[in-house]
Design a protein around this motif. Structure first.
Motif, mmCIF file in Angstrom:
data_model
loop_
_atom_site.group_PDB
_atom_site.id
_atom_site.type_symbol
_atom_site.label_atom_id
_atom_site.label_comp_id
_atom_site.label_asym_id
_atom_site.label_seq_id
_atom_site.Cartn_x
_atom_site.Cartn_y
_atom_site.Cartn_z
ATOM 1 N N ILE A 7 0.826 -1.296 0.023
ATOM 2 C CA ILE A 7 0.072 0.081 0.063
ATOM 3 C C ILE A 7 1.040 1.176 0.012
ATOM 4 O O ILE A 7 1.581 1.666 1.089
ATOM 5 C CB ILE A 7 -1.034 -0.018 1.190
ATOM 6 N N MET A 8 0.819 1.947 -0.962
ATOM 7 C CA MET A 8 1.839 3.010 -1.106
ATOM 8 C C MET A 8 1.075 4.409 -0.378
ATOM 9 O O MET A 8 0.121 4.630 -0.616
ATOM 10 C CB MET A 8 1.886 3.474 -2.695
ATOM 11 N N PRO A 9 1.912 4.931 0.598
ATOM 12 C CA PRO A 9 1.202 5.600 1.316
ATOM 13 C C PRO A 9 0.648 6.803 1.025
ATOM 14 O O PRO A 9 -0.252 7.533 1.442
ATOM 15 C CB PRO A 9 2.287 6.208 2.466
ATOM 16 N N ALA A 10 0.948 7.543 -0.343
ATOM 17 C CA ALA A 10 0.676 8.782 -0.901
ATOM 18 C C ALA A 10 -0.471 8.284 -1.954
ATOM 19 O O ALA A 10 -1.056 9.381 -2.460
ATOM 20 C CB ALA A 10 1.793 9.563 -1.356
ATOM 21 N N THR A 11 -0.871 7.065 -2.449
ATOM 22 C CA THR A 11 -1.737 6.944 -3.366
ATOM 23 C C THR A 11 -3.013 6.841 -2.749
ATOM 24 O O THR A 11 -3.338 6.397 -1.665
ATOM 25 C CB THR A 11 -1.443 5.254 -4.104
ATOM 26 N N PRO A 12 -4.117 7.186 -3.812
ATOM 27 C CA PRO A 12 -5.434 7.238 -3.393
ATOM 28 C C PRO A 12 -6.003 5.832 -3.068
ATOM 29 O O PRO A 12 -5.451 4.852 -3.460
ATOM 30 C CB PRO A 12 -6.400 7.717 -4.637
ATOM 31 N N ALA A 13 -6.626 5.896 -1.880
ATOM 32 C CA ALA A 13 -7.017 4.292 -1.333
ATOM 33 C C ALA A 13 -8.504 4.431 -0.676
ATOM 34 O O ALA A 13 -9.000 5.842 -0.267
ATOM 35 C CB ALA A 13 -6.127 4.140 -0.187
ATOM 36 N N ILE A 14 -8.998 3.323 -0.673
ATOM 37 C CA ILE A 14 -10.475 3.164 -0.194
ATOM 38 C C ILE A 14 -10.341 1.947 0.988
ATOM 39 O O ILE A 14 -9.654 0.954 0.626
ATOM 40 C CB ILE A 14 -11.302 2.797 -1.098
ATOM 41 N N SER A 15 -10.525 2.184 2.165
ATOM 42 C CA SER A 15 -10.799 1.090 3.256
ATOM 43 C C SER A 15 -11.739 0.557 3.194
ATOM 44 O O SER A 15 -12.874 1.178 3.067
ATOM 45 C CB SER A 15 -10.171 1.694 4.531
ATOM 46 N N TYR A 16 -12.019 -0.757 3.697
ATOM 47 C CA TYR A 16 -13.135 -1.538 3.846
ATOM 48 C C TYR A 16 -12.822 -2.513 4.735
ATOM 49 O O TYR A 16 -11.876 -3.155 4.806
ATOM 50 C CB TYR A 16 -13.747 -2.111 2.431
ATOM 51 N N CYS A 17 -14.060 -3.085 5.277
ATOM 52 C CA CYS A 17 -13.764 -4.311 5.992
ATOM 53 C C CYS A 17 -15.181 -5.217 5.829
ATOM 54 O O CYS A 17 -15.656 -5.376 4.711
ATOM 55 C CB CYS A 17 -13.703 -3.986 7.552
ATOM 56 N N ASN A 18 -15.685 -5.573 6.906
ATOM 57 C CA ASN A 18 -17.015 -6.490 6.913
ATOM 58 C C ASN A 18 -18.071 -5.392 6.743
ATOM 59 O O ASN A 18 -19.101 -5.725 6.124
ATOM 60 C CB ASN A 18 -17.165 -7.303 8.030
ATOM 61 N N SER A 19 -18.154 -4.490 7.637
ATOM 62 C CA SER A 19 -19.205 -3.508 7.792
ATOM 63 C C SER A 19 -18.764 -2.051 8.116
ATOM 64 O O SER A 19 -19.588 -1.166 8.060
ATOM 65 C CB SER A 19 -20.059 -3.858 9.130
ATOM 66 N N GLY A 20 -17.701 -1.632 7.882
ATOM 67 C CA GLY A 20 -17.280 -0.159 8.146
ATOM 68 C C GLY A 20 -16.710 0.232 9.297
ATOM 69 O O GLY A 20 -16.598 1.060 9.751
ATOM 70 N N HIS A 21 -16.413 -0.937 10.319
ATOM 71 C CA HIS A 21 -15.797 -0.741 11.428
ATOM 72 C C HIS A 21 -14.336 -0.865 11.603
ATOM 73 O O HIS A 21 -13.670 0.282 12.009
ATOM 74 C CB HIS A 21 -16.542 -1.973 12.330
ATOM 75 N N PHE A 22 -13.634 -1.957 11.350
ATOM 76 C CA PHE A 22 -12.295 -1.973 11.342
ATOM 77 C C PHE A 22 -11.922 -1.260 10.008
ATOM 78 O O PHE A 22 -10.650 -0.686 10.220
ATOM 79 C CB PHE A 22 -11.655 -3.581 10.779
ATOM 80 N N ALA A 23 -12.427 -0.972 9.143
ATOM 81 C CA ALA A 23 -12.066 0.087 8.234
ATOM 82 C C ALA A 23 -11.701 1.390 8.663
ATOM 83 O O ALA A 23 -10.942 2.003 8.076
ATOM 84 C CB ALA A 23 -13.115 0.124 7.011
ATOM 85 N N ALA A 24 -12.556 1.753 9.658
ATOM 86 C CA ALA A 24 -12.174 3.220 10.311
ATOM 87 C C ALA A 24 -10.673 3.168 10.838
ATOM 88 O O ALA A 24 -10.150 4.358 10.886
ATOM 89 C CB ALA A 24 -13.221 3.261 11.354
#
Length: 324
Positions: A270-287
């Motif tokens: 995961i390149m730190p400066a590249t646009p990214a989208i985080s996800y998980c099962n429900s949006g909890h761990f993704a936070a």
């Protein structure tokens, strides 16, 4: 004439108060900083275990080493408000389908935080329990929702309540008696929310990194949560396990340095400066991954996929698994 003078005096006083308002040192504050500035900020505990707010914590001392261990969490920082995490997210309709775990509508989120006594125009410090990454991410999910609705003067307490207690700071077990607050949303930052279409495009193009924020067993499709309709991960996603987000000290969880996160992200593709989208099962761990990449590393182009794989699989979208 006197009325005008009084009005002017009140206005000047209000401006002076705003000018003197404390500035948070960043998105993370430590216990020493908070203890010095406690009267200048509003402290809000975020937990699913609301009974712990008035429970006495239990600390045992090892007879051989003399080391103190927090065996049961309890209490809160004196004067804290309380947000019940079980009420933080909402069920909403998307394209005719009922989807759980989503950010509430603006008016509903305002009511939730007002009930916790949150006032506008005063810095907010959110306090997780701090014993497990799941409860740390509860506070980070709330912080993300505040950010979506325009709040920028907000931070999370490093180490959470567990760290606060183990540092020997004073705490209370009194019942929460916060008057209704007057916090209102200052806008709606849609740039922080990824849609299913955004995720699909990222998966196909590879120009935006998808960060799967779940344990490896779920990422690889060996196990899954019951509200997710299939096994595995979204094609092209990189795994950033929740265990990588914090370090443990005296039983409490603390964040790492910016440099450490940059190295960890890079090591995981995961390149730190590249646009990214985080996800998980429900949006909890993704936070948690969103917070690290956006608020600590400082990448302004990070979104969170609200609803995450719960929504993705309700829509019948595919996952990649090592089991097939």
């Amino acid at each position: 004439m006197k009325f005008k003078q009084v009005a002017v005096a009140i206005s000047l006083s209000a401006l002076a108060t705003l000018a003197q308002a404390i500035t948070l040192p960043g998105s993370v504050v430590n216990a020493d900083w908070l203890s010095k500035h406690q009267s200048e900020v509003q402290v809000i505990e975020v937990t699913s275990d609301v009974a712990s707010f008035t429970r006495q914590p239990e600390i045992e001392t090892n007879a051989k080493t003399g080391k103190k261990v927090l065996t049961e969490i309890g209490g809160h920082i004196e004067g804290s408000g309380l947000i019940d995490f079980t009420k933080v997210r909402a069920e909403r309709m998307i394209d005719g389908k009922k989807v759980k775990y989503l950010i509430p509508e603006k008016v509903d989120f305002e009511k939730l935080v007002q009930a916790a006594g949150v006032k506008r125009d005063q810095p907010i410090v959110l306090v997780p329990i701090g014993l497990d990454i799941a409860d740390v991410d509860e506070a980070l999910r709330v912080l993300w929702q505040f950010k979506v609705y325009g709040e920028s003067n907000i931070a999370v307490l490093d180490g959470g309540l567990a760290g606060w207690i183990m540092d020997g700071k004073t705490f209370s077990t009194a019942k929460a008696e916060k008057p209704i607050g007057n916090w209102i949303a200052k806008g709606e930052r849609k740039d922080l929310i990824a849609s299913s279409s955004d995720v699909e495009q990222a998966s196909k193009s590879g120009k935006t990194t998808l960060i799967d924020s779940r344990p490896p067993s779920q990422y690889f499709g060996i196990s899954k949560r019951d509200y997710v309709g299939d096994y595995g991960h979204i094609a092209g996603a990189k795994n950033f396990a929740p265990e990588l987000l914090t370090r443990s000290q005296n039983g409490a969880l603390y964040f790492l340095s910016k440099k450490s996160y940059e190295e960890l992200l890079t090591q995981n593709g995961i390149m730190p400066a590249t646009p990214a989208i985080s996800y998980c099962n429900s949006g909890h761990f993704a936070a948690g991954s969103w917070f690290v990449a956006s608020e600590i590393v400082g990448n302004p182009a990070v979104k969170l996929y609200d609803g995450s794989l719960h929504l993705w699989t309700i829509e019948g979208r595919p996952l990649v698994s090592v089991t097939r």
